[in-house]
Design an enzyme around this catalytic site. Structure first.
Site, PDB file in Angstrom:
ATOM      1  N   GLY A  32      63.114-212.372  16.868  1.00  0.00           N
ATOM      2  CA  GLY A  32      63.721-211.433  17.811  1.00  0.00           C
ATOM      3  C   GLY A  32      65.123-211.000  17.462  1.00  0.00           C
ATOM      4  O   GLY A  32      65.654-210.075  18.083  1.00  0.00           O
ATOM      5  N   CYS A 241      37.456-194.138  30.179  1.00  0.00           N
ATOM      6  CA  CYS A 241      37.460-193.203  29.053  1.00  0.00           C
ATOM      7  C   CYS A 241      36.231-192.297  29.144  1.00  0.00           C
ATOM      8  O   CYS A 241      35.109-192.772  29.340  1.00  0.00           O
ATOM      9  CB  CYS A 241      37.447-193.972  27.736  1.00  0.00           C
ATOM     10  SG  CYS A 241      37.181-192.910  26.303  1.00  0.00           S
ATOM     11  N   CYS A 244      33.931-193.290  25.825  1.00  0.00           N
ATOM     12  CA  CYS A 244      33.280-194.592  25.635  1.00  0.00           C
ATOM     13  C   CYS A 244      33.165-195.382  26.938  1.00  0.00           C
ATOM     14  O   CYS A 244      32.561-196.443  26.961  1.00  0.00           O
ATOM     15  CB  CYS A 244      34.024-195.417  24.586  1.00  0.00           C
ATOM     16  SG  CYS A 244      35.543-196.175  25.202  1.00  0.00           S
ATOM     17  N   CYS A 266      40.449-192.787  25.443  1.00  0.00           N
ATOM     18  CA  CYS A 266      41.147-193.898  24.813  1.00  0.00           C
ATOM     19  C   CYS A 266      42.219-193.358  23.873  1.00  0.00           C
ATOM     20  O   CYS A 266      41.976-192.444  23.091  1.00  0.00           O
ATOM     21  CB  CYS A 266      40.183-194.741  23.967  1.00  0.00           C
ATOM     22  SG  CYS A 266      39.026-195.714  24.910  1.00  0.00           S
ATOM     23  N   CYS A 272      37.730-196.712  20.441  1.00  0.00           N
ATOM     24  CA  CYS A 272      36.841-195.808  21.163  1.00  0.00           C
ATOM     25  C   CYS A 272      35.614-195.481  20.302  1.00  0.00           C
ATOM     26  O   CYS A 272      34.474-195.537  20.761  1.00  0.00           O
ATOM     27  CB  CYS A 272      37.598-194.538  21.525  1.00  0.00           C
ATOM     28  SG  CYS A 272      36.742-193.468  22.681  1.00  0.00           S
TER      29      CYS A 272
END
Lengths: 285, 359, 192
Positions: A32, A241, A244, A266, A272
């Site tokens: 980080g 979606c 899908c 998506c 997808c």
């Protein structure tokens, strides 16, 4: 393996790669923490992924398979452009399949398919400093990180709650890495934040213009900042979606006409596509 | 369906490149511009691209101008991206601009001075009237009259003031200056690093900042001590030789700006200098740079440092046009994932607000 | 009579990339042992992994300290072009074949710039996964086991001190033959 003539493998010269590699190793050792590096001018503009490109160029080898996404999609123009760049200067095979890639360079998304060990996710980062809107002076933010003094960010989130009843950050939502460093996850939607936590894959972040590299090692705790009475809540459109049917994936809203018509799809095109193919396979069987 | 339109990115890019090439060439019935023509006849554009591209090569800069269709920031970017791949063989000795073969040299602080005032090739006293004769293809202009070269040396104005003790001495250092192309800037940045950043910086940005110091945003009382333009020798010391050899010439513009300084507890009142040096003929940039350089010294001279031009981070982080143009222009890349998050968040916040209003 | 200088990487670009990925994997997953391929034949007493790591990371910008002796120094100077320093505290990279310099003598970075800390490459006699120390921390799902032979007896005491300085502290790369493993400053090492 064919590569562009006149340039080194993966474009960067070896001195530059070594400098970046040293920075990456230190970044991994200090999860980080933003490590400054001597970012070079790339043949793509600053702000268009030069940090991610330099990181990828420094780690990639002939045994790798590269996937590049922008907004979750492999076919957005900038993703195409970066993938072509590496195909040209490193001659490495590319793929659109998340599961097949060893390196995934991304702008603004984490793939829906869970990443595994052996994969590296390289984020393109526009602003590596999570505090920059609250404290623009870099010398000062450096001091705040040294002291782990993140009061400014907590106050900001608290003010959001006081004013709106919610934390009003929807992307680039700040996270604490390994309980020590406040980190900008890059402008991924907050929806993606939980995927960063204890991810089996290595996550590397490159900010070219701001000249910083940082990292989250595998299986490292990444916590989205929140308060006990206002826990972090990722936001997603309440829809499925249209292609899908997924109710789990992050969705793009597509405006279909000028009378308020819209559909949801998506954002992760590979995810997808795989789901649609699976449905077709099931239907064929 | 709209969704289909974003497919086929690869083909779209290829077509866009082809279209760009066509636009660059313009009407094929007209003769194509040669790189040599750009280099010779757009010479100030070439100079600016060398300065901001941080690479002294007139031929490459001219090629960049041609390739960029005359967009000078794009051309500087092309030159930078080329420069960054070049191996670094070594560092030159400091340039001695005192030994410059001068083509132009003016001082605003002395009416006459050793070496004299040399006006040189300048727009300064032209009347800015469009010259329609240039629009027609004509004969080359008659050669400019040459005056006999002044034998006298041209000491720098700041040196003359220093002899009298009126000009603050610059600390002399043999230390290797930092290189911001290899190490990222850290703050506080020392003066060599600041000058390096300014020398690569955007002319327009520095011009605006320099101007702001004249209008009260920073307390400046500048005089042009001297501007000089000409050729200086570049020398290196190859380790195997151990002595300096000349490897070529650079054209540079140097500006030394003389500024008041009220003095401090340790220093008597004296003049201080702001310094500008740019590749090629870049007088506006050199002057603006010297104003900004002086403004950036405010804190170390114990002056108030509240104005934008006096803030190191503000100036140095934002003066690079290749960085700036990249980040500003990246806003045209797709951001629909983030925008979608903002949409959902805004809907949520509005719902909360309306619910509260209804209660 | 000096020996002719041993060769460096046969393919500097791809071998450095291969070695870097091993180092990156090692640093990302502390205690996992990486095995380097390649035919690098460094001068004694350098082992393959330590020599490759140095060629991968060292150059004119990294002062190197080593106790590996004149042949190794000449080899490093020629192939990596790195300055060699006598003071361990002045080095960015250290390679210890014998008793390593004590961690407090090394550059550990500062609270603001912990990345300036040195990397210490230690040649050891054996590295084995799945047995020995119990490692935990970032990069490790639950625990990794690592057995290291050939470390000084007080290594774990020194390591505990090093780890307590986080975010400052040195990072260690252990090299045995063509194997290497890494100990980033975050890793907790427990015996048994």
């Amino acid at each position: 393996m064919s590569t562009a003539t006149g340039y080194n493998f993966a474009y960067l010269d070896e001195d530059t790669k070594r400098m970046i590699r040293r920075a990456i190793l230190k970044a991994v050792a200090i999860p980080g923490h933003q490590v400054p590096f001597g970012s070079r001018e790339m043949p793509l503009p600053y702000g268009w992924g030069t940090g991610g490109i330099q990181v990828t160029a420094s780690i990639i080898g002939p045994q790798d398979r590269l996937k590049v996404i922008d907004q979750g999609a492999d076919d957005t123009t900038n993703a195409v452009s970066i993938r072509r760049f590496f195909a040209r200067v490193a001659g490495v095979p590319t793929t659109e399949r998340t599961s097949e890639a060893s390196i995934i360079q991304t702008r603004h998304r984490i793939p829906e398919t869970p990443l595994r060990e052996g994969q590296i996710l390289v984020y393109q980062v526009p602003m590596p400093e999570p505090l920059f809107r609250l404290e623009p002076r870099v010398a000062e933010t450096k001091r705040l990180h040294a002291m782990a003094d993140y009061g400014l960010m907590h106050v900001r989130l608290y003010e959001d709650i006081a004013r709106h009843g919610h934390i009003a950050i929807s992307y680039n939502y700040p996270v604490m890495v390994n309980g020590r460093y406040l980190m900008a996850p890059s402008p991924i939607p907050a929806f993606d934040n939980p995927k960063m936590d204890r991810m089996p894959a290595l996550q590397l972040f490159g900010a070219g213009r701001e000249k910083r590299i940082y990292a989250v090692p595998p299986y490292t705790a990444v916590r989205s900042l929140d308060f006990e009475d206002h826990p972090f809540e990722p936001v997603r459109a309440k829809a499925a979606c249209a292609l899908c049917g997924s109710r789990e994936s992050y969705l793009d809203e597509v405006v279909t006409d000028d009378r308020g018509g819209r559909m949801f799809l998506c954002s992760d095109t590979d995810y997808c596509g795989e789901r649609q193919a699976a449905v077709q396979r099931d239907a064929a069987e | 369906m709209a969704y289909v339109a974003v497919k086929g990115g690869e083909r779209a890019i290829e077509h866009a490149h082809a279209w760009l090439a066509e636009e660059r060439r313009g009407d094929p019935a007209l003769p194509e511009l040669t790189v040599a023509q750009v280099e010779q006849q757009m010479s100030l554009a070439v100079d600016r691209v060398m300065a901001e591209g941080a690479c002294f090569d007139r031929g490459l800069a001219a090629l960049a101008v041609k390739q960029a269709r005359g967009d000078l920031i794009e051309a500087a970017f092309l030159l930078r991206a080329y420069r960054t791949t070049l191996p670094r063989f070594g560092a030159s000795m400091p340039l001695d601009t005192g030994a410059m073969r001068v083509r132009r040299r003016i001082s605003a602080t002395y009416k006459d001075l050793p070496g004299g005032q040399v006006l040189g090739p300048t727009f300064d006293y032209t009347h800015r009237l469009l010259d329609f004769a240039l629009a027609a293809e004509g004969e080359p202009p008659p050669p400019a009259p040459e005056s006999p070269a002044e034998a006298a040396a041209m000491p720098r104005v700041t040196g003359i003031l220093a002899q009298e003790g009126l000009m603050a001495a610059e600390p002399h250092s043999e230390a290797e200056p930092g290189d911001l192309t290899r190490e990222p800037l850290a703050f506080p940045a020392d003066r060599p690093l600041r000058l390096q950043a300014l020398a690569r910086g955007d002319e327009g940005f520095l011009l605006g900042l320099g101007y702001s110091t004249q209008r009260g945003y920073g307390n400046a009382h500048p005089f042009v001590g001297e501007i000089r333009l000409g050729e200086v020798a570049v020398e290196i010391v190859p380790p195997e030789l151990g002595f300096a050899i000349e490897i070529g010439d650079l054209t540079v513009t140097e500006c030394q700006m003389v500024n008041q300084f009220a003095g401090s507890r340790t220093e008597p009142p004296q003049f201080t200098r702001g310094y500008g040096l740019v590749f090629g003929h870049g007088e506006r940039k050199a002057m603006a740079m010297s104003l900004v350089d002086r403004a950036l010294r405010a804190a170390e001279l114990g002056e108030d440092a509240e104005a934008p031009a006096q803030s190191q981070e503000f100036v140095l982080y934002h003066c690079d046009n290749v960085e700036a143009t990249g980040f500003v222009e990246h806003l045209k890349l797709p951001h629909y994932v983030d925008f979608q998050s903002e949409l959902e968040k805004l809907r949520q916040l509005r719902a909360t607000a309306m619910q509260e209003a209804a209660e | 009579m000096t020996q002719p200088l041993a060769a460096g990487f046969a393919d500097p670009v791809l071998e450095a990339q291969h070695c870097f990925r091993a180092l990156l994997e090692a640093m990302s997953r502390p205690g996992r042992v990486q095995r380097l391929a390649g035919a690098l034949a460094p001068p004694a007493p350098l082992n393959l992994a330590a020599a490759a790591a140095l060629l991968t990371l060292a150059d004119a910008d990294t002062p190197v300290w080593t106790d590996a002796g004149a042949d190794a120094e000449a080899w490093l100077r020629f192939h990596a072009g790195c300055p060699l320093v006598a003071e361990p505290g002045a080095a960015a990279l250290l390679l210890a074949c014998g008793a390593p310099p004590s961690p407090p003598a090394l550059e550990a970075g500062t609270e603001e710039e912990p990345h300036r800390a040195a990397t210490l490459i230690l040649q050891v006699t054996a590295l084995e996964e799945g047995t020995g120390w119990r490692l935990s921390g970032p990069g490790i799902e639950v625990a990794h086991r690592l057995r290291v032979a050939g470390l000084p007896a007080d290594f774990l005491v020194a390591w505990a001190t090093n780890r307590a300085r986080f975010p400052c502290g040195v990072d260690v790369v252990l090299c045995a033959g063509e194997r290497l493993a890494a100990l980033p400053r975050t890793v907790l090492i427990e015996e048994g």
